[in-house]
Design an enzyme around this catalytic site. Structure first.
Site, PDB file in Angstrom:
ATOM      1  N   ASP A 129       0.884  -1.256  -0.017  1.00 38.49           N
ATOM      2  CA  ASP A 129       0.139  -0.177   0.113  1.00 38.49           C
ATOM      3  C   ASP A 129       0.626   0.994   0.187  1.00 38.49           C
ATOM      4  O   ASP A 129       1.673   1.454   0.688  1.00 38.49           O
ATOM      5  CB  ASP A 129      -1.152   0.197   1.361  1.00 38.49           C
ATOM      6  CG  ASP A 129      -2.043  -0.891   0.397  1.00 38.49           C
ATOM      7  OD1 ASP A 129      -2.545  -1.403   0.004  1.00 38.49           O
ATOM      8  OD2 ASP A 129      -2.864  -1.222   1.958  1.00 38.49           O
ATOM      9  N   ARG A 182      -5.075  -4.702  -8.300  1.00 38.45           N
ATOM     10  CA  ARG A 182      -4.403  -4.113  -7.845  1.00 38.45           C
ATOM     11  C   ARG A 182      -3.074  -4.063  -8.552  1.00 38.45           C
ATOM     12  O   ARG A 182      -2.249  -3.969  -7.868  1.00 38.45           O
ATOM     13  CB  ARG A 182      -4.972  -4.210  -6.601  1.00 38.45           C
ATOM     14  CG  ARG A 182      -5.877  -3.156  -6.194  1.00 38.45           C
ATOM     15  CD  ARG A 182      -6.113  -3.356  -4.913  1.00 38.45           C
ATOM     16  NE  ARG A 182      -7.666  -2.992  -3.531  1.00 38.45           N
ATOM     17  CZ  ARG A 182      -8.187  -2.788  -2.553  1.00 38.45           C
ATOM     18  NH1 ARG A 182      -6.890  -2.672  -2.351  1.00 38.45           N
ATOM     19  NH2 ARG A 182      -9.180  -2.146  -2.379  1.00 38.45           N
TER      20      ARG A 182
END
Length: 291
Positions: A129, A182
């Site tokens: 992230d 992602r």
């Protein structure tokens, strides 16, 4: 040793690039307690990891650190590493497995972070992230597999005030090997430069640009990816995305929208022929590949 390239190599925010713990003591750690102690020190260190570090949750890494695995079996399992308002960190040659949260979290205006030649799988949340105003990050030559949510750039649809104008990220020569989504999913960041990666069998999608992000997808090889490139995804609004010089094998049509700031405004780079990537990238990614 190869130095940081892409956005991690850019001189900005008071740094000439990403050098990690260069110039500091070189230490070798063989247990988790000692490893976390060195990660939490203020001084620069090159931390060589030998064997398996069993940790929990997300453990902080302070600025000016190089964390590098020795050989081909150095591993961090059970937990992850967190850069929170930190800068100048290099993470290389490590296997990350079974994290309770994110395997690596780069957040709260952390900058100049380089993640290179690692392997990631089976975490509880995201593998990487990059959120909340993080900036000048490169993710290169990593192997991602056996997971769904691979890499998120941009915290949420409501976080534009912090993320807009930051989140400059280079993603190159990674193998997205059957991971579902992602690769990355981006909100607000520009430019995010996704180049010379190998995408294979990604069930949901390859790259998603959302919430007015600016993403350049170039020189990649996509195989068996029904939705290689999205503009907008789920409840997130559309982002700008340019695709060029990619190879698509048994894939759907990429979505594009608008224009994107050119990464060459920040750094020089050369593209590999995307037709060669199914051979060169799987052979070169992950642990045990660096000198």
């Amino acid at each position: 040793m190869r130095t940081a390239d892409g956005f991690a190599g850019v001189a900005a925010l008071g740094l000439s690039g990403t050098t990690g713990g260069a110039g500091g003591p070189v230490v070798t750690v063989t247990d988790a307690e000692t490893f976390l102690d060195y990660c939490d020190r203020d001084e620069p260190y090159v931390i060589q990891v030998s064997g398996t570090m069993r940790i929990t949750s997300k453990q902080g890494v302070r600025s000016n650190k190089t964390i590098v695995g020795l050989g081909d079996d150095a591993e961090i399992t059970g937990g992850g590493l967190d850069m929170y308002r930190r800068h100048n960190v290099i993470i290389r040659n490590l296997r990350f497995t079974g994290a309770e949260d994110d395997a690596i979290s780069i957040q709260q205006s952390s900058h100049h972070i380089w993640i290179d030649h690692c392997e990631f799988d089976t975490g509880a949340d995201g593998l990487i992230d990059i959120v909340r105003g993080a900036d000048y990050v490169t993710v290169s030559w990593n192997h991602f597999h056996d997971h769904s949510k691979t890499m998120l750039i941009g915290h949420s649809d409501a976080n534009g005030g912090q993320d807009r104008g930051a989140l400059r990220v280079s993603i190159h020569h990674n193998f997205f090997d059957g991971t579902a989504q992602r690769h990355p999913r981006v909100r607000f960041g520009e430019p995010v430069h996704v180049y010379n990666n190998c995408f294979r069998g990604n069930a949901l999608y390859g790259v998603a640009s959302t919430e007015d992000a600016g993403v350049l997808v170039e020189g990649n090889h996509f195989e068996n990816v029904a939705h290689p490139v999205h503009s907008g995804y789920d409840e997130s609004g559309p982002g700008r995305v340019v695709e060029r010089n990619n190879v698509y094998v048994n894939c759907g049509e990429p979505e594009t929208l608008g224009t994107v700031v050119e990464p060459r405004a920040y750094y020089a780079y050369a593209l590999d022929d995307p037709s060669t990537l199914p051979t060169t990238v799987p052979a070169g990614v992950g642990v045990g590949r660096i000198a």
